[in-house]
Design a protein around this motif. Structure first.
Motif, PDB file in Angstrom:
ATOM      1  N   GLN A  73      25.752  21.124  11.312  1.00 51.04           N
ATOM      2  CA  GLN A  73      26.484  21.172  10.036  1.00 51.04           C
ATOM      3  C   GLN A  73      25.743  20.392   8.961  1.00 51.04           C
ATOM      4  N   SER A  74      25.164  19.222   9.363  1.00 57.19           N
ATOM      5  CA  SER A  74      24.421  18.417   8.390  1.00 57.19           C
ATOM      6  C   SER A  74      23.191  19.169   7.891  1.00 57.19           C
ATOM      7  N   CYS A  75      22.467  19.801   8.818  1.00 56.15           N
ATOM      8  CA  CYS A  75      21.273  20.576   8.428  1.00 56.15           C
ATOM      9  C   CYS A  75      21.658  21.755   7.546  1.00 56.15           C
ATOM     10  N   ASN A  76      22.741  22.407   7.883  1.00 63.64           N
ATOM     11  CA  ASN A  76      23.188  23.558   7.076  1.00 63.64           C
ATOM     12  C   ASN A  76      23.563  23.108   5.676  1.00 63.64           C
ATOM     13  N   GLN A  95      25.550  17.860  18.567  1.00 66.16           N
ATOM     14  CA  GLN A  95      24.746  18.994  18.099  1.00 66.16           C
ATOM     15  C   GLN A  95      25.464  19.760  16.968  1.00 66.16           C
ATOM     16  N   LYS A  96      26.745  19.800  17.092  1.00 66.71           N
ATOM     17  CA  LYS A  96      27.534  20.517  16.077  1.00 66.71           C
ATOM     18  C   LYS A  96      27.447  19.796  14.733  1.00 66.71           C
ATOM     19  N   GLU A 100      20.461  26.571  19.370  1.00 70.27           N
ATOM     20  CA  GLU A 100      20.158  26.935  20.764  1.00 70.27           C
ATOM     21  C   GLU A 100      20.748  25.922  21.724  1.00 70.27           C
ATOM     22  N   ARG A 101      20.566  24.604  21.391  1.00 68.96           N
ATOM     23  CA  ARG A 101      21.121  23.569  22.275  1.00 68.96           C
ATOM     24  C   ARG A 101      22.659  23.622  22.269  1.00 68.96           C
ATOM     25  N   ARG A 102      23.230  23.800  21.034  1.00 67.63           N
ATOM     26  CA  ARG A 102      24.689  23.848  20.942  1.00 67.63           C
ATOM     27  C   ARG A 102      25.263  25.046  21.700  1.00 67.63           C
TER      28      ARG A 102
END
Length: 875
Positions: free
Chosen positions: A327-330, A322-323, A775-777
């Motif tokens: 980071q990829s989405c950010n 999830q992290k 939220e999941r992270r």
């Protein structure tokens, strides 16, 4: 004949008898006094002697002398050598016929011829002058003036008479009143006289009674003065005893307070040791029970650690997944937002720039800036990649090192146990010696306090003695002491006052007799005195010095009168016989007498100086001196106080020296013990450090490994961030390069507008994904933190604690600590008993000192009340 001096005689007579030389200017006086060369004459005189046998001059003498003395400023007349005024001389001459109005009793040379050839009018005038009629003309004019003034005065008198007549009427009226007043006034004064006379007789009676009372009070005052002196000396000794008692009391109180503090400290230390013993006893008893239960609990804790670690291993991959997604989405979101911002900026460039050229210049400038930033980012990325690689290598090395740090520690533990045993024995012995040193310190502190007090009293006594003599004498004595000390000169015995003693009742007589000679310096020879004086002059030392060289002082044996009324003063002095010449020189010719009358008698008959005990002195030459002598500033008493405090200070310094010797021995022994303890402690520390270092190395390496893993995680995130920034920068550069050279439009192209819409949709989608991933992270992070907290803050610590409980080395250490605390407790109990006994003894001493102080204070107060002069009743 001519040139015989007739004119000089004529002018001399005219100088005295006429007015011709009365009004002369300064230069005329100078010419008259002196003309020509030679010493200047400052005054001159002419004297005329008259034959007065016919008594023409009204003086009862046959000869009368008149002298006139003249100078630059003075002009004086003398009659028979008595100073008189010029007017007195002229009046005397007029009474003898020498009229001022007829000066022709002196006929000048040529005057007869002038009269013979003169005209008639001049002759008439001359005859009138000779006859003396001119004076009457002058008097006539004066009389006319006086007559005119008189007429004016008559008018004023008439007016005044009229005023007087009016005033007389008023006075006649007042006269009757005055007579009546005078009548009553005479009666009033008679009554006053009677009253005053009565009061005068009463006052005289009282004065007679007061005179008688004064005589009686004089006798009483004399007796009281003797009593006052005795009482003052008694008070002085009582105050000195009181001061010593106060010093002892203060010292005892200080020691008591210190012991009280030590006792409180011992009580707290004993209580602490008792609690520590109790705790250690419980711990040692629990150690055996704990060791068995700890093994069972350790198995349970390890099972819990295993379960928690498995759960954590399941959560961590999901959390990392999830992290990474977040980071990829950010990163993608930042790139899309940057691209959208660039397109909006391109759209607004037609508002910023007026033509294509200016816009292209700005784009080139921006490309240059972005190129520089791009290079910096690439360098940073290379650095971070290198750090990531290095960190991975370090983690691998630490993992290998942790695997290598496993060895057997039994021998280390055995050495530590033996060292602890030796150390405890050495500490017990050291504590015993320290307690002994504390007692010596306490005694030394008391002696130091007493020494300081004695020094202060000695300084005060020396200041009192120095205040009785001038500064010059003090400077001289100080200079001599300094010279003798620095040059090591022998044969200097100090001031006279330091070399003899006498009974206190003779202090006043001895001080008055010697005066400042008490501070004369006694030396063996005059050569020594000359040597000292030459050094003082060479070094320009200030001060006044007088020497008594024993080799130069000569005296004769005196046959003193044998009587109960007189005592030779020198016989009452105690001194070394080598100082006899000095003592005989100063005191040998003085007798101490019972009274002033006896002193006068013996001074006259025996031709010796006599003095009473009160200081009244009769010289053998007849002079008598005396008066009130302030015995409170007695030099001999001040010197006696100096000797007393010097002896006391010497005694206390001797006792303090013994204590310091004992302290040095104890310090030496203590130093050896402290050195042994330090060596054992150093050895123990080294062994423990080796053991702890070997034990903690693995833990430190594990911690370091975790820190490197965290550091690796941080650097990895930084690497991803830099890669995203590089991608965004490259996209911006590519966009600007595409825009360069294109036409400056007010709107975006259709492709660009479509790209903006697409970017908006992607940004919205990415934001939604980020929120879901976050939220999941967050949930996974909470779960991960919970397991990590359980492991690191609870289970791992509990495991270490249980391992420590099971470790036999820790139990052995506590047992040794228990034995050492037990020995310290026994020593503290013994020290408390000794302190308690010492405190009880000090309390008893304090009570005794306090009682004596009160008694002395009561005696001093009683003496002071007796010392007060009784007030005479004068009525």
């Amino acid at each position: 004949r001519n040139g015989s001096g007739k004119s000089n005689f004529f002018l001399a007579i005219q100088f005295v008898l006429s007015d011709e030389f009365s009004h002369m200017r300064p230069e005329q006086r100078q010419q008259l006094l002196h003309e020509g060369s030679g010493p200047r004459v400052v005054n001159a005189y002419v004297e005329i002697t008259f034959d007065n046998t016919d008594n023409r001059i009204p003086i009862e003498k046959e000869e009368v002398t008149i002298r006139r003395v003249i100078g630059f400023k003075k002009d004086q007349y003398f009659l028979d050598k008595k100073n008189v005024t010029k007017t007195d001389v002229m009046n005397l001459l007029e009474s003898a016929g020498f009229s001022r109005s007829n000066p022709y009793y002196i006929v000048k040379q040529g005057r007869i011829n002038q009269m013979a050839v003169a005209p008639d009018s001049q002759r008439l005038k001359l005859l009138r002058e000779v006859a003396g009629t001119r004076v009457y003309d002058e008097r006539k004019e004066e009389s006319l003036g006086i007559l005119k003034d008189t007429e004016g005065k008559i008018e004023k008198i008439d007016e005044f008479l009229q005023y007087i007549e009016e005033r007389l009427k008023t006075l006649e009226e007042e006269k009757e009143e005055l007579k009546e007043y005078q009548k009553w006034d005479r009666m009033h004064r008679s009554l006053e006289y009677t009253m005053y006379d009565k009061e005068l007789r009463e006052v005289r009676d009282k004065l007679e009674a007061l005179d008688q009372q004064r005589l009686e009070e004089g006798d009483r005052t004399k007796d009281f003065t003797i009593h006052l002196s005795t009482t003052a000396n008694e008070i002085k000794f009582l105050e000195r005893d009181l001061k010593e008692l106060e010093i002892k009391t203060s010292s005892t109180r200080t020691e008591r307070d210190q012991l009280s503090e030590d006792r409180q400290l011992q009580i707290r230390q004993k209580a602490k040791l008792e609690l520590d013993l109790k705790d250690l006893d419980e711990i040692c008893n629990d150690d055996l029970a704990t060791k068995g239960t700890s093994a069972e609990e350790l198995a349970q804790v390890e099972e819990q650690i295993k379960t928690a670690q498995e759960a954590l291993n399941q959560v961590i991959p999901q959390f990392e997944e999830q992290k990474e997604l977040e980071q990829s989405c950010n990163s993608q979101l930042r790139m899309n937002e940057q691209r959208r911002t660039e397109l909006y900026a391109k759209k607004g460039r037609n508002l910023e720039f007026t033509d294509q050229k200016k816009r292209d210049e700005w784009i080139r400038s921006e490309l240059k800036t972005y190129g520089s930033n791009l290079s910096d980012k690439e360098e940073q990325l290379k650095t971070v990649e290198k750090e990531v690689s290095d960190t991975k290598e370090k983690i691998e090395k630490i993992t290998e090192e942790i695997a290598e740090r496993s060895e057997n520690l039994d021998e280390r533990k055995k050495e530590i146990e033996e060292t602890n045993k030796e150390l405890n024995e050495a500490k017990i012995k050291r504590d015993e010696v320290q307690n002994k040193r504390k007692d010596l310190w306490r005694q030394d502190s008391n002696f130091e306090q007493s020494l300081n007090t004695s020094k202060e009293q000695l300084d005060e006594a020396e200041r009192q003695l120095r205040s009785t003599v001038s500064k010059a004498f003090n400077n001289g004595i100080d200079a001599i002491k300094k010279i003798v000390r620095e040059k090591n000169i022998s044969g200097v015995y100090g001031p006279l006052i330091e070399n003899f003693k006498c009974n206190e009742k003779f202090f006043t007589a001895v001080e008055v007799t010697a005066g400042n000679r008490l501070f004369y310096i006694i030396v063996d020879t005059d050569k020594t005195a000359s040597q000292i004086l030459s050094i003082m002059n060479k070094n320009k030392m200030s001060g006044e010095v007088n020497f008594l060289p024993l080799n130069r002082l000569s005296f004769k044996e005196i046959q003193y009168p044998t009587s109960n009324d007189v005592i030779p003063m020198v016989s009452k002095l105690e001194y070394n016989q080598i100082f006899k010449p000095a003592m005989e020189t100063i005191f040998g010719k003085t007798l101490i007498c019972r009274s002033l009358e006896i002193a006068s008698q013996y001074a006259r008959n025996e031709h010796m100086d006599c003095i009473t005990l009160d200081g009244d002195q009769v010289s053998r030459r007849g002079a008598l001196t005396g008066g009130d002598y302030d015995k409170r500033k007695s030099r001999l008493d001040s010197q006696r106080q100096v000797w007393y405090w010097q002896a006391k200070l010497q005694e206390e310094e001797s006792n303090a020296g013994k204590i310091k010797g004992d302290m040095e021995e104890v310090d030496s022994e203590l130093s050896k013990l402290v050195s042994a303890v330090q060596k054992l402690e150093t050895k123990q520390i080294q062994l423990r450090e080796t053991y702890e270092r070997q034990k903690m190395d693995v833990q430190n390496l594990s911690v370091e490994k975790k820190q490197l893993e965290k550091h690796l995680d941080t650097k990895t995130r930084l690497k991803m961030m830099l890669e995203g920034d590089l991608t965004a920068l490259r996209g911006t550069v590519a966009s600007l390069q595409q825009e360069l050279g294109t036409e400056l439009l007010s709107q975006l192209t259709e492709d660009e507008q479509e790209e903006v819409k697409k970017l908006n949709r992607e940004i919205s989608s990415l934001q939604s994904q980020i929120r879901e991933s976050l939220e999941r992270r967050s949930k996974l992070e909470v779960e991960k933190n919970m397991y990590e907290n359980l492991l690191h803050n609870n289970l791992f610590k509990r495991k270490d604690q249980l391992l420590s409980n099971i470790d036999e080395f820790g139990m052995t250490e506590r047992k040794q600590e228990y034995d050492r605390k037990k020995a310290e407790f026994a020593q503290a109990t013994e020290g408390m008993e000794a302190t308690k006994k010492r405190l009880e003894w000090l309390e008893n001493e304090m009570d005794v000192y306090t009682k004596k102080c009160k008694e002395l204070a009561t005696q001093i107060e009683h003496k002071r009340k007796k010392k007060k002069v009784p007030t005479a009743t004068l009525r």
